[in-house]
Design an enzyme around this catalytic site. Structure first.
Site, PDB file in Angstrom:
ATOM      1  N   ASP A  95       0.872  -1.174   0.000  1.00 11.11           N
ATOM      2  CA  ASP A  95       0.000   0.000   0.000  1.00 11.11           C
ATOM      3  C   ASP A  95       0.910   1.225   0.000  1.00 11.11           C
ATOM      4  OD1 ASP A  95      -1.853   1.969   0.315  1.00 11.11           O
ATOM      5  OD2 ASP A  95      -3.013   0.895   1.826  1.00 11.11           O
ATOM      6  N   ILE A  97       0.314   4.472   0.069  1.00  8.92           N
ATOM      7  CA  ILE A  97      -0.060   5.385   1.165  1.00  8.92           C
ATOM      8  C   ILE A  97      -1.283   4.770   1.838  1.00  8.92           C
ATOM      9  CG2 ILE A  97      -0.760   7.689   1.872  1.00  8.92           C
ATOM     10  CD1 ILE A  97       0.461   8.862  -0.630  1.00  8.92           C
ATOM     11  N   ASP A 237      -3.665  -3.453   2.975  1.00 10.98           N
ATOM     12  CA  ASP A 237      -3.832  -2.669   4.205  1.00 10.98           C
ATOM     13  C   ASP A 237      -3.291  -3.430   5.415  1.00 10.98           C
ATOM     14  OD1 ASP A 237      -5.352  -0.455   3.081  1.00 10.98           O
ATOM     15  OD2 ASP A 237      -7.047  -1.824   2.901  1.00 10.98           O
TER      16      ASP A 237
END
Ligand code: IPD
Ligand code: CA
Length: 301
Positions: A95, A97, A237
């Site tokens: 991920d 960001i 995530d």
């Protein structure tokens, strides 16, 4: 043994160190971002955001990883395609960001989340918040650390037993799916967790919604949050934070009741911090499952 996966076993230490190097470089791109004028796009709705920096960071990281480890798979949030789901192959799960909404609002709780999974098991994890300069990392079987040297959980042997939801600080997230069964399950369960005991609620100490799944998992790994419960996240995530949490003595299970084996791409998760001898971990998981109002279903969404 080779480092790049052409032959033999992956060199996990080398991968870990390289991921830290990439996270540090990505951090410079993120903290050097110019004001985000006209560069914020919506994905599935107005709270699911992507910026030019999410794309630039993913591009840099995927280029570097594909060049150094051409025989490993790559899965990244901004280039993911449902036609290429997670497999058993060694895979970087990235991920660029995590906490994009925070990034857009200059709320300093975003990170780069770089994971490496083998047989769908999170094996190396690096999570770096370039605003606070906190770096969390772990290799399966070798412990979890903050800023490379501080072992997690931060209290070490002094970590306290879990005493149930009534004394817990919990991380939850609103997410960007704001309708239907999954939304109802979330908001009705939030109410139930917060409500006083006289009315059947759990009356937790409080709930925090800090906007980054990866940093939530690191907070549970550090022991500053007792539990984190969410539906709607993706493998990128949670992959890195997962190994950081479990190496810190925490557990991660399914966000729906009954399944003690959380799936990396299962989309719903419940994470619990370390406790001496695991005291109270299973009990608090069952207590939270017991307070859920409905269940998640991400199979068709
Ligand atoms: C999101 C954040 C958020 C969580 C969502 C994620 P993004 O990731 O981690 O806290 O609630 O489920 O998708 O969009 O900031 O990369
Ligand atoms: Ca992201």
């Amino acid at each position: 043994m080779t480092a790049n996966g052409i032959n033999g076993t992956p060199d996990l230490q080398e991968i870990h160190d390289f991921l830290i190097d990439l996270a540090t470089r990505a951090g410079e791109i993120i903290t050097g971002a110019k004001p985000l004028v006209n560069s914020v796009d919506s994905k599935k709705n107005t709270s699911d955001l992507v910026t030019e920096y999410d794309r630039a960071v993913e591009s840099m990281i995927s280029t570097e990883l594909r060049s150094r480890y051409p025989h490993y798979e790559f899965m990244g949030e901004e280039t993911y395609s449902p036609s290429k789901p997670l497999t058993n192959a060694p895979t970087f799960i990235v991920d660029p960001i995590d906490g994009t909404v925070n990034f857009v609002h200059s709320f300093p709780n975003s990170c780069i989340s770089l994971g490496f999974a083998i047989n769908r098991r999170p094996t190396v994890g690096v999570v770096y918040n370039p605003f606070t300069k906190l770096l969390y990392s772990a290799i399966a079987g070798r412990g979890a650390y903050r800023n490379r040297t501080e072992k997690l959980p931060l209290k070490g042997d002094a970590v306290e037993p879990l005493k149930g939801l009534g004394s817990a600080l919990i991380a939850v997230e609103w997410g960007s799916d704001r309708h239907g069964q999954n939304w109802d399950t979330k908001i009705r369960t939030f109410e139930q967790l917060g409500k006083r005991r006289e009315e059947g609620g759990a009356m937790v100490h409080s709930m925090r919604s800090m906007g980054s799944a990866a940093l939530n998992l690191c907070a549970v790994a550090a022991g500053v949050i007792d539990l984190y419960w969410e539906g709607g996240c993706w493998a990128w995530d949670v992959c890195a934070g997962w190994v950081i949490l479990t190496e810190a003595g925490g557990m991660i299970v399914d966000g729906n009741p009954g399944n003690w084996e959380g799936q990396l791409d299962g989309r719903q998760y419940l994470a619990v911090r370390a406790a001496p001898g695991g005291q109270g971990q299973k009990e608090i998981i069952q207590e939270l499952w017991g307070h859920m109002q409905g269940t998640f279903d991400y199979t068709t969404k």
